[in-house]
Write an enzyme that holds these catalytic residues in place. Structure first.
Site, PDB file in Angstrom:
ATOM      1  CG  HIS A   1     -96.198  64.761  72.285  1.00  0.00           C
ATOM      2  ND1 HIS A   1     -97.571  64.737  72.351  1.00  0.00           N
ATOM      3  CD2 HIS A   1     -95.832  66.026  72.647  1.00  0.00           C
ATOM      4  CE1 HIS A   1     -98.010  65.932  72.718  1.00  0.00           C
ATOM      5  NE2 HIS A   1     -96.987  66.735  72.923  1.00  0.00           N
TER       6      HIS A   1
ATOM      7  CG  HIS B   1     -94.593  69.959  76.358  1.00  0.00           C
ATOM      8  ND1 HIS B   1     -94.469  70.950  75.406  1.00  0.00           N
ATOM      9  CD2 HIS B   1     -95.431  69.047  75.810  1.00  0.00           C
ATOM     10  CE1 HIS B   1     -95.203  70.644  74.341  1.00  0.00           C
ATOM     11  NE2 HIS B   1     -95.794  69.482  74.556  1.00  0.00           N
TER      12      HIS B   1
ATOM     13  CD  GLU C   1     -99.641  68.717  75.289  1.00  0.00           C
ATOM     14  OE1 GLU C   1     -98.493  68.404  74.883  1.00  0.00           O
ATOM     15  OE2 GLU C   1    -100.516  69.157  74.526  1.00  0.00           O
TER      16      GLU C   1
HETATM   17 CO    CO Z   1     -97.312  68.736  73.255  1.00  0.00          CO
END
Ligand code: CO
Length: 134
Positions: free
Chosen positions: A7, A79, A130
Site C-alpha cells: 500500500h 509511507h 514499511e
Molecule cells: Co502502512
C-alpha cells in the site's frame, strides 16, 4: 528482496473528507474506518485492483502522524509498504547494510494483522518505508 507494493499511505487532516474524495470523486471502493489505538491512527483502505491506498487520520493525543500533518497541513504521502517473505531476515540484511530500523527493531503487528517494521526515511531517499511480512 522486496516484493509487491502492499500500500501507499496518505496522512490526511480530515478522514471523512478523504473518504469522500476517494469514494465519490475518484469512484474507488473504500473500507469502513478502523481505529488502530495501538498505532495512534484511524485507517481506511482504498481497494484498487493492483494495490491499496491507506488513508491515515489522527487518533488520540500522541499520534505518530500529528507532526507530519503539522508540516503538511493538506495531507501527503506518509509511507510506502513493501511485502517481504521473511521480515526478520529482511531486517537483518538491511541492518547489516547500515539501514536504520525505527523503534525497538522488532516487528510489530500492523494494520493488517501481520508483522511490520518501519525503516528510517533518511536511508531510503526521503521516504518512510514499511515492510510487511507477506
Ligand atoms: Co502502512
Amino acid at each position: 528482496m522486496i516484493g509487491r507494493l502492499n500500500h501507499v499511505a496518505i496522512a490526511v487532516p480530515d478522514l471523512e473528507a478523504a473518504v469522500a474524495t476517494y469514494r465519490d470523486t475518484l469512484g474507488a471502493e473504500v473500507s469502513a474506518v478502523v481505529a488502530q489505538p495501538e498505532h495512534g491512527v484511524n485507517t481506511v483502505f482504498v481497494l484498487l485492483p493492483n494495490t491499496k491506498v491507506e488513508l491515515l487520520g489522527v487518533l488520540g493525543e500522541n499520534s505518530p502522524i500529528a507532526k507530519f500533518l503539522e508540516r503538511n497541513p493538506d495531507g501527503g504521502i506518509h509511507h510506502l509498504c513493501y511485502e517481504v517473505d521473511d521480515i526478520r531476515a529482511a531486517r537483518d540484511r538491511l541492518v547489516a547494510a547500515g539501514a536504520r530500523v525505527l523503534g525497538s527493531g522488532e516487528p510489530r503487528i500492523g494494520a493488517h494483522g501481520k508483522p511490520v517494521l518501519f525503516l528510517h526515511p533518511k536511508d531510503f531517499l526521503g521516504t518512510l518505508v514499511e515492510l510487511e511480512q507477506a
